[in-house]
Structures are given as structure tokens and as C-alpha cells.
Design an enzyme around this catalytic site. Sequence first.
Site, PDB file in Angstrom:
ATOM      1  N   LEU A 135      30.059 -11.994  15.541  1.00 54.02           N
ATOM      2  CA  LEU A 135      30.839 -10.537  15.631  1.00 54.02           C
ATOM      3  C   LEU A 135      32.254 -10.860  15.520  1.00 54.02           C
ATOM      4  CD1 LEU A 135      29.483  -8.312  18.272  1.00 54.02           C
ATOM      5  CD2 LEU A 135      29.286  -8.045  15.930  1.00 54.02           C
ATOM      6  N   HIS A 136      33.057 -10.069  14.920  1.00 54.82           N
ATOM      7  CA  HIS A 136      34.573 -10.279  14.943  1.00 54.82           C
ATOM      8  C   HIS A 136      35.020  -9.090  14.334  1.00 54.82           C
ATOM      9  CE1 HIS A 136      33.113 -12.004  10.934  1.00 54.82           C
ATOM     10  NE2 HIS A 136      34.210 -11.776  10.669  1.00 54.82           N
TER      11      HIS A 136
END
Length: 179
Positions: A135-136
Site C-alpha cells: 500500500l502507498h
Amino acid sequence: MAKKKLHISDDIWPQERDFIEKPERYKYVRKLIKPKGCVFCEALKAGVNAKSLVLHKTKHSMVVANKYPYNSGHLLVLPIAHKGTLMSLSEEQYMDLMLLMKAAAEILYKVYGCDAMNLGMNHGRVAGAGIPDHLHWHLIPRWSGDTNFFPLIAETKVLPETVAQSYKKLKPYFKKVKL
Ligand SMILES: [Zn+2]
């Protein structure tokens, strides 16, 4: 008039060319092949420094200067845990991530004097995530009149500063973050 005979070999290989065999250059070609590990986890292993582009690390999250920025100051805020969905984060990990995102946004406004910001995440590969397994969030400073900033079609974007310069500029501010 007789039909001109087609010389297939002539058509495919219209001219002879000189070439030099340099098999040792293959190592440069190999650089184009994506590394096997996760780039974010690798960056974290490399530490908080200008080489890894990691600007700051908290108990559960980190901020990285994007190696391929859409705009100057483009940051990525992500969990330290190698997780691909928001649902898989614990409440503590999620809260830490949000607090770091807020701190990073505050720094970008201060350092870049931007008018606005795009905060976004491509959640999953189908949604466009380049690295869907980790995730980012993207934090992208915006200024009035900086249209066409997404290099989706043009592929090339001219930026006023290098990522190394952005890192250097932002680093002192992240040192003061108490998270
Ligand atoms: Zn990872």
C-alpha cells in the site's frame, strides 16, 4: 510487365549493418528487469537516507520521496508492513499512517508553498497500483496553473528540481516530526 519478384530476405533485412558484440553490456539490459523483492521493503532495509529516499520512519509507517515524481515534492506515505489492502492494517497501523500523512502534507505546504495537493491511492492492481502488494498513498503538491501534471499520456514531465534536491530540502523538516 512482369511482376517484380519479392525478395523476402531483402525486405526484412534491407541493408547490412556493422555490429559489435558486447555481451558484457548485458548487465545494463538486466537493470531494466524489475527486481524480485518489494522496492519499498528494500528501501526500508537500506535505511533512512538519501540513497533509499526514505525521509522518515515511525513505529508503523514511512515517508519516501517518489523516485518518479509527477510534480516536485511528490511523496509516498506507506505502512512498514508489507500489506496490500487497507483492511489488512490494524487500527494502530492505520492511525499511524494517517498521522504521518498529515505531518507530510503539512511539510509539503510549508516547504513548497503549494496551493493544493492531490492525496491518492490506487488500491489494487486493477485500480492502477504499480506496486499493488505494498500500500502507498501519493502526496502530490499542486500549484495554480500547473495543468497537465499527470504524465500519463505525454510520458515525459519536466520538473524544476531533481529527486535528490527534493530529498535534501525536505529532510530537515522530517527530522522534527515527533511520530
Ligand atoms: Zn513491501
